[in-house]
Write an enzyme that holds these catalytic residues in place. Structure first.
Site, PDB file in Angstrom:
ATOM      1  N   HIS A  64      79.419 -15.722   3.880  1.00  0.00           N
ATOM      2  CA  HIS A  64      80.525 -15.844   4.829  1.00  0.00           C
ATOM      3  C   HIS A  64      80.133 -15.094   6.095  1.00  0.00           C
ATOM      4  O   HIS A  64      79.196 -14.300   6.090  1.00  0.00           O
ATOM      5  CB  HIS A  64      81.808 -15.273   4.231  1.00  0.00           C
ATOM      6  CG  HIS A  64      81.664 -13.860   3.780  1.00  0.00           C
ATOM      7  ND1 HIS A  64      81.076 -13.518   2.581  1.00  0.00           N
ATOM      8  CD2 HIS A  64      81.993 -12.693   4.373  1.00  0.00           C
ATOM      9  CE1 HIS A  64      81.062 -12.210   2.457  1.00  0.00           C
ATOM     10  NE2 HIS A  64      81.609 -11.675   3.539  1.00  0.00           N
ATOM     11  N   GLY A  65      80.846 -15.326   7.171  1.00  0.00           N
ATOM     12  CA  GLY A  65      80.494 -14.741   8.453  1.00  0.00           C
ATOM     13  C   GLY A  65      80.984 -13.311   8.619  1.00  0.00           C
ATOM     14  O   GLY A  65      81.946 -12.898   7.979  1.00  0.00           O
TER      15      GLY A  65
END
Length: 146
Positions: A64-65
């Protein structure tokens, strides 16, 4: 389980093993293709992996970012990629299931909780690794949250 966040179209089965950053980019592109994020979010996923691994144990990675890239999330979404031969996340950690996440607000937390409950058991991860259909993946993830 919210089908706008995770549905059969978000699941890829039998992907060939590849380097971890290729797997992360694949998950990111799937999030882009499904309309959850803008392409810049993929850079945030790579940055996150460079900071701290997204391998969580039991054969699962959840890329995920980093927080600076949340602005590129259009809506919450989760994608699942099955790697029967695994992806090497370093230090002897092999991910057989890579779950890409784009979380906006708290919409995705129910599904994320269900994923966490499911993946705490190696038997469930083996079932995810061996699943033959997207419907089977969703069913396994649903059972883990019940």
């Amino acid at each position: 389980m919210n089908s706008e966040i995770l549905n059969e179209n978000n699941i890829v089965l039998n992907e060939a093993s590849e380097p971890k950053f290729d797997a992360i980019k694949r998950a990111g592109r799937l999030l882009v293709d499904r309309g959850y994020v803008e392409k810049e979010y993929i850079e945030g996923m790579i940055e996150r992996e460079n900071d701290v691994t997204t391998y969580i144990g039991n054969g699962i990675a959840i890329p995920h970012g980093v927080s600076e890239y949340v602005k590129y999330i259009k809506k919450s979404g989760i994608v699942v990629i099955q790697y029967p031969d695994g992806v090497d996340f370093g230090d002897g950690n092999i991910a057989y299931v890579v779950i890409g996440i784009a979380g906006k607000d708290d919409e995705h937390l129910e599904i994320l909780s269900s994923i966490a409950l499911t993946c705490q058991y190696e038997e469930n991860v083996r079932r995810l690794r061996d699943a033959k259909s997207p419907q089977e993946i969703i069913q396994i993830l649903k059972e883990g949250g019940e």
